[in-house]
Scaffold this active site. Structure first.
Site, PDB file in Angstrom:
ATOM      1  N   SER A  97       0.812  -1.207   0.000  1.00 25.38           N
ATOM      2  CA  SER A  97       0.000   0.000   0.000  1.00 25.38           C
ATOM      3  C   SER A  97       0.855   1.270   0.000  1.00 25.38           C
ATOM      4  O   SER A  97       1.629   1.496  -0.912  1.00 25.38           O
ATOM      5  CB  SER A  97      -0.954  -0.041   1.204  1.00 25.38           C
ATOM      6  N   ASP A 149      -2.630   6.323  -3.394  1.00 20.31           N
ATOM      7  CA  ASP A 149      -1.513   5.627  -2.759  1.00 20.31           C
ATOM      8  C   ASP A 149      -1.062   4.483  -3.661  1.00 20.31           C
ATOM      9  O   ASP A 149      -1.604   4.272  -4.748  1.00 20.31           O
ATOM     10  CB  ASP A 149      -1.885   5.135  -1.357  1.00 20.31           C
ATOM     11  N   ASP A 158      -6.090   1.904  -3.164  1.00 23.57           N
ATOM     12  CA  ASP A 158      -7.330   1.619  -2.442  1.00 23.57           C
ATOM     13  C   ASP A 158      -7.808   2.840  -1.670  1.00 23.57           C
ATOM     14  O   ASP A 158      -8.823   2.781  -0.977  1.00 23.57           O
ATOM     15  CB  ASP A 158      -7.188   0.404  -1.520  1.00 23.57           C
TER      16      ASP A 158
END
Length: 454
Positions: free
Chosen positions: A99, A239, A243
């Site tokens: 992430s 990012d 998400d």
């Protein structure tokens, strides 16, 4: 036995903590537990990190070793894997990504066959096999071994679906996009241009090591500058695995997750699409959102921090909109997890439908000042702050002092020996003083040093 799964899958420094050997075991154990003896496939996607190739090879080997096929969709946003898992009737989806974390990290995150993150019981079952070094007594041979199927058009399948979630196009809009050199680098510009927007893009040339480096949703300054330089109508900052989204209005101001919930919640209510007129947030949601929603005939339900808890509450109450200040926004009618690109479409479509600028929409909600101070404590005591009567009494005094115009949120860190003290209210100078004093008290009782992170 240690802990393998955190709040969002398995994370660690690639090839040190998260090794190929571990990825193989996770793939094998995960496939075994999730298949429950059924034949089928698992969708596997990843972000742009260099270590993704290494981990994918090991993970795929583990999955194939228990007789399941792998649908490999390559570099693709995390929420696309959730969608493609459902579309291809797969038994599970797996994303290799860390992430927003730095490039040396990577992670492995599973979705179930419906596209939702795994519940704790399933994760624990996988964890017990991997960390307990339990042997899976199933090794198919010959034609029963799984195979890898490479799908080249996964991104197109995903953006074709997203296009159907709105009934307007973006003709006449200039959109500034920071892809964070991550998984959305192909998908975001392609989709927005298909919607007839004029798109100005930065950080869309990932090289394996530049993901999230001084860019993307954790550093939205680049998107702010781009909006002002190009006179864009809106900025979108993603990012690494896309998400989540942090937006920027046409005056260069941040539009965080709380403001996105206010804007989209209000629009859904006007269309009679906001189930029970409820938006789901977390304990860290800004109090300004509570005030805005209450003043406009809506309510907020709050959960623990983490989009998985937001989704659990949404499913329980059949709510359609929820999310976090960090930009994880869930539109449950359209996807089963936080989806930055879907959020970008929904947010931008409100501009088109209302004829308002993003700065006008951004001003719907007034953000209350927040102060966050980390109290450094002994790790074994970080969950014990409410057992200390002196700390508990002080928190109650502060809450009484604010009379509903401020609040205190105390939260132990999940990974560090810290207790996070967040105080919110209308007077920034006052809340800073109160937060610092409370952090000092917690340190005096449980540790010995405070860290200010305004």
């Amino acid at each position: 036995m240690g802990k393998l799964f955190g709040t969002d899958g398995v994370r660690g420094i690639a090839n040190k903590d998260l090794t190929p050997e571990l990825a193989f075991k996770i793939g094998r154990a995960g496939a075994f537990v999730l298949s429950k003896g059924r034949n089928g496939s698992i969708v596997v996607g990843r972000d742009t990190r260099k270590s993704g190739d290494m981990l994918e090879a090991a993970l795929v080997a583990g999955i194939c070793s228990v007789g399941l096929d792998v649908i490999s969709v390559g570099v693709i946003p995390t929420p696309a894997v959730a969608y493609l898992t459902r579309k291809h009737s797969a038994l599970s989806g797996v994303v290799i990504s860390a992430s927003h974390n730095p490039v040396e990290y990577n992670g492995i995150k599973f979705f179930n066959e419906k596209g939702y993150k795994l519940n704790d019981d399933i994760e624990e079952e996988i964890e017990n096999i991997v960390l307990g070094n339990k042997e899976i007594d199933y090794r198919p041979i010959g034609g029963k071994v799984g195979t890898k199927i490479v799908v080249e058009n996964g991104v197109d399948e995903y953006i074709d679906y997203l296009r159907q979630t709105i009934n307007v196009d973006f003709n006449g809009l200039k959109i500034a996009v920071d892809c964070g050199n991550g998984a959305v680098s192909e998908a975001a510009p392609k989709l927005l241009r298909r919607l007839n927007a004029e798109v100005v893009v930065i950080n869309d040339e990932p090289n394996g090591v530049n993901i999230n480096v001084d860019c993307g949703s954790t550093n939205p300054k680049m998107a702010q500058n781009l909006v002002l330089e190009t006179k864009a109508d809106i900025g979108l900052s993603f990012d690494g695995d896309a998400d989540r989204l942090i937006a920027v209005d046409n005056e260069g101001n941040i539009v965080d997750g709380d403001h996105i919930l206010a804007i989209c919640g209000n629009q859904l209510k006007k269309k009679n699409k906001l189930k029970n007129n409820v938006v789901v947030g977390t304990v860290m949601t800004n109090m300004g959102l509570d005030v805005y929603l209450n003043e406009n005939g809506m309510n907020i339900v709050k959960t623990k921090v983490g989009d998985r808890y937001v989704i659990e509450e949404m499913l329980k109450g059949e709510y359609v909109l929820g999310g976090e200040q960090s930009g994880h926004i869930i539109f449950l009618e359209h996807n089963t997890t936080g989806d930055g690109l879907l959020t970008a479409l929904q947010l931008t479509s409100v501009m088109v439908e209302t004829g308002k600028t993003m700065s006008e929409l951004n001003s719907l909600m007034t953000t209350f000042p927040q102060v966050l101070i980390n109290a450094k404590v002994k790790n074994e005591l970080k969950n014990s702050y409410l057992e200390d009567q002196i700390i508990k009494t002080e928190i109650e005094k502060i809450e009484e002092m604010f009379h509903g115009e401020g609040r205190v949120v105390i939260r132990p860190s999940g990974t560090e020996p810290l207790v996070r003290v967040m105080i919110e209210g209308k007077d920034e100078e006052k809340i800073y003083k109160v937060a610092k004093e409370l952090a000092e008290l917690i340190e005096e009782r449980l540790g010995n040093e405070i860290v200010v992170t305004n």
